[in-house]
Design a protein around this motif. Structure first.
Motif, PDB file in Angstrom:
ATOM      1  N   GLU A  17       0.819  -1.206   0.000  1.00  0.00           N
ATOM      2  CA  GLU A  17       0.000   0.000   0.000  1.00  0.00           C
ATOM      3  C   GLU A  17       0.856   1.260   0.000  1.00  0.00           C
ATOM      4  O   GLU A  17       0.443   2.302  -0.510  1.00  0.00           O
ATOM      5  CB  GLU A  17      -0.933  -0.003   1.217  1.00  0.00           C
ATOM      6  CG  GLU A  17      -1.921   1.160   1.244  1.00  0.00           C
ATOM      7  CD  GLU A  17      -2.912   1.037   2.376  1.00  0.00           C
ATOM      8  OE1 GLU A  17      -3.437   2.080   2.809  1.00  0.00           O
ATOM      9  OE2 GLU A  17      -3.152  -0.089   2.826  1.00  0.00           O
ATOM     10  N   ASN A  18       2.055   1.186   0.601  1.00  0.00           N
ATOM     11  CA  ASN A  18       2.930   2.344   0.693  1.00  0.00           C
ATOM     12  C   ASN A  18       3.935   2.407  -0.459  1.00  0.00           C
ATOM     13  O   ASN A  18       4.937   3.108  -0.369  1.00  0.00           O
ATOM     14  CB  ASN A  18       3.682   2.321   2.032  1.00  0.00           C
ATOM     15  CG  ASN A  18       2.732   2.421   3.214  1.00  0.00           C
ATOM     16  OD1 ASN A  18       1.724   3.120   3.148  1.00  0.00           O
ATOM     17  ND2 ASN A  18       3.064   1.735   4.303  1.00  0.00           N
ATOM     18  N   ARG A  19       3.692   1.659  -1.497  1.00  0.00           N
ATOM     19  CA  ARG A  19       4.609   1.667  -2.627  1.00  0.00           C
ATOM     20  C   ARG A  19       4.510   3.002  -3.370  1.00  0.00           C
ATOM     21  O   ARG A  19       3.560   3.777  -3.195  1.00  0.00           O
ATOM     22  CB  ARG A  19       4.300   0.508  -3.565  1.00  0.00           C
ATOM     23  CG  ARG A  19       2.937   0.566  -4.232  1.00  0.00           C
ATOM     24  CD  ARG A  19       2.762  -0.607  -5.192  1.00  0.00           C
ATOM     25  NE  ARG A  19       1.490  -0.530  -5.912  1.00  0.00           N
ATOM     26  CZ  ARG A  19       0.394  -1.142  -5.555  1.00  0.00           C
ATOM     27  NH1 ARG A  19       0.398  -1.880  -4.458  1.00  0.00           N
ATOM     28  NH2 ARG A  19      -0.710  -1.030  -6.269  1.00  0.00           N
ATOM     29  N   VAL A  20       5.496   3.257  -4.231  1.00  0.00           N
ATOM     30  CA  VAL A  20       5.545   4.522  -4.949  1.00  0.00           C
ATOM     31  C   VAL A  20       4.421   4.622  -5.967  1.00  0.00           C
ATOM     32  O   VAL A  20       3.815   5.668  -6.151  1.00  0.00           O
ATOM     33  CB  VAL A  20       6.916   4.685  -5.640  1.00  0.00           C
ATOM     34  CG1 VAL A  20       6.967   6.006  -6.422  1.00  0.00           C
ATOM     35  CG2 VAL A  20       8.030   4.644  -4.600  1.00  0.00           C
ATOM     36  N   THR A  21       4.128   3.526  -6.646  1.00  0.00           N
ATOM     37  CA  THR A  21       3.082   3.551  -7.671  1.00  0.00           C
ATOM     38  C   THR A  21       1.707   3.677  -7.033  1.00  0.00           C
ATOM     39  O   THR A  21       1.504   3.329  -5.863  1.00  0.00           O
ATOM     40  CB  THR A  21       3.134   2.258  -8.509  1.00  0.00           C
ATOM     41  OG1 THR A  21       2.965   1.135  -7.631  1.00  0.00           O
ATOM     42  CG2 THR A  21       4.465   2.147  -9.245  1.00  0.00           C
ATOM     43  N   ALA A  22       0.773   4.191  -7.815  1.00  0.00           N
ATOM     44  CA  ALA A  22      -0.584   4.412  -7.307  1.00  0.00           C
ATOM     45  C   ALA A  22      -1.320   3.092  -7.131  1.00  0.00           C
ATOM     46  O   ALA A  22      -1.002   2.089  -7.777  1.00  0.00           O
ATOM     47  CB  ALA A  22      -1.345   5.320  -8.276  1.00  0.00           C
ATOM     48  N   LEU A  23      -2.306   3.114  -6.223  1.00  0.00           N
ATOM     49  CA  LEU A  23      -3.133   1.940  -6.006  1.00  0.00           C
ATOM     50  C   LEU A  23      -4.087   1.751  -7.185  1.00  0.00           C
ATOM     51  O   LEU A  23      -4.447   2.707  -7.871  1.00  0.00           O
ATOM     52  CB  LEU A  23      -3.948   2.094  -4.721  1.00  0.00           C
ATOM     53  CG  LEU A  23      -3.174   2.199  -3.408  1.00  0.00           C
ATOM     54  CD1 LEU A  23      -4.140   2.477  -2.269  1.00  0.00           C
ATOM     55  CD2 LEU A  23      -2.377   0.937  -3.126  1.00  0.00           C
ATOM     56  N   THR A  24      -4.481   0.528  -7.384  1.00  0.00           N
ATOM     57  CA  THR A  24      -5.474   0.260  -8.415  1.00  0.00           C
ATOM     58  C   THR A  24      -6.835   0.767  -7.949  1.00  0.00           C
ATOM     59  O   THR A  24      -7.028   1.102  -6.771  1.00  0.00           O
ATOM     60  CB  THR A  24      -5.548  -1.236  -8.727  1.00  0.00           C
ATOM     61  OG1 THR A  24      -6.021  -1.915  -7.556  1.00  0.00           O
ATOM     62  CG2 THR A  24      -4.181  -1.781  -9.130  1.00  0.00           C
TER      63      THR A  24
END
Length: 216
Positions: free
Chosen positions: A130-137
């Motif tokens: 959830e805290n990744r750089v890419t946006a959530l789906t």
């Protein structure tokens, strides 16, 4: 929470399971606190953990209680006297057992009903990434939104239940006082009525006696 290493969005149904898991990590208790009594609770907390203590007196007296929170060294972190409700947030400075106590020792004959919610730590993310750089789906964002909304609903329900219980207690107490007052008024009216009957009877009896003496 999904197993480590899982990928892709969670089904919306698993949001309820995740929410229940988060709620189970909090201590939420309603208990009776007798007069002249003190009740303490203990929680093992790791250093750096954020905690929140929230309490409210539901029934009894003036709906107040003493609260005290101590760290493992006995240092007082929070202390309030005769509070109806309050909330306190702190971060554990060291590992150990933290103690928080509720006291009704200042009350000589009134017992209290106290509710408290002690939350240890913050809610873990729904998704490992959830805290990744890419946006959530879109599905992940929807699950997170539903999760936050459900937490708010639970908080509102809890507070409304407490207000309902407190209002019901006050209504029952008021009803009891009105009933006692009505009984007292009825007794007073009965005594006054009987007193008036005897007073009038005595008055006319004395008058009749006086008239008889004058006529003779």
């Amino acid at each position: 929470m999904p197993p480590r290493g899982s990928r892709g969005p969670l089904p919306p149904l698993l949001v309820l399971w995740a929410l229940a898991a988060c709620a189970a990590r909090a201590s939420e208790i309603t208990f009776e606190l007798p007069d002249n009594a003190k009740q303490c609770f203990y929680e093992e907390i790791a250093q750096g953990t954020k905690c929140t203590l929230e309490f409210q007196v539901i029934t009894g007296g003036h709906y107040d209680v003493d609260c005290r929170l101590e760290d493992p060294d006995g240092i007082v972190l929070y202390k309030e006297m005769k509070k109806q409700y309050d909330s306190f947030t702190f971060t554990a400075s060291r590992n150990g057992t933290y103690k928080f106590c509720f006291s009704n020792e200042f009350s000589t004959f009134t017992h209290k009903t106290v509710y408290f919610d002690f939350q240890v730590g913050e809610d873990p993310p729904l998704f490992p990434s959830e805290n990744r750089v890419t946006a959530l789906t879109q599905m992940e964002s929807a699950c997170v939104s539903i999760h936050e909304a459900l937490k708010s609903v639970i908080d509102y329900q809890t507070h409304f239940r407490l207000r309902e219980a407190q209002g019901r207690s006050r209504a029952e107490d008021l009803n009891t006082r009105v009933a006692y007052w009505s009984i007292g008024e009825a007794i007073i009216l009965l005594v006054v009525s009987i007193g008036q009957v005897f007073l009038l009877k005595s008055f006319f009896s004395d008058k009749r006696t006086t008239t008889t003496r004058v006529g003779s």
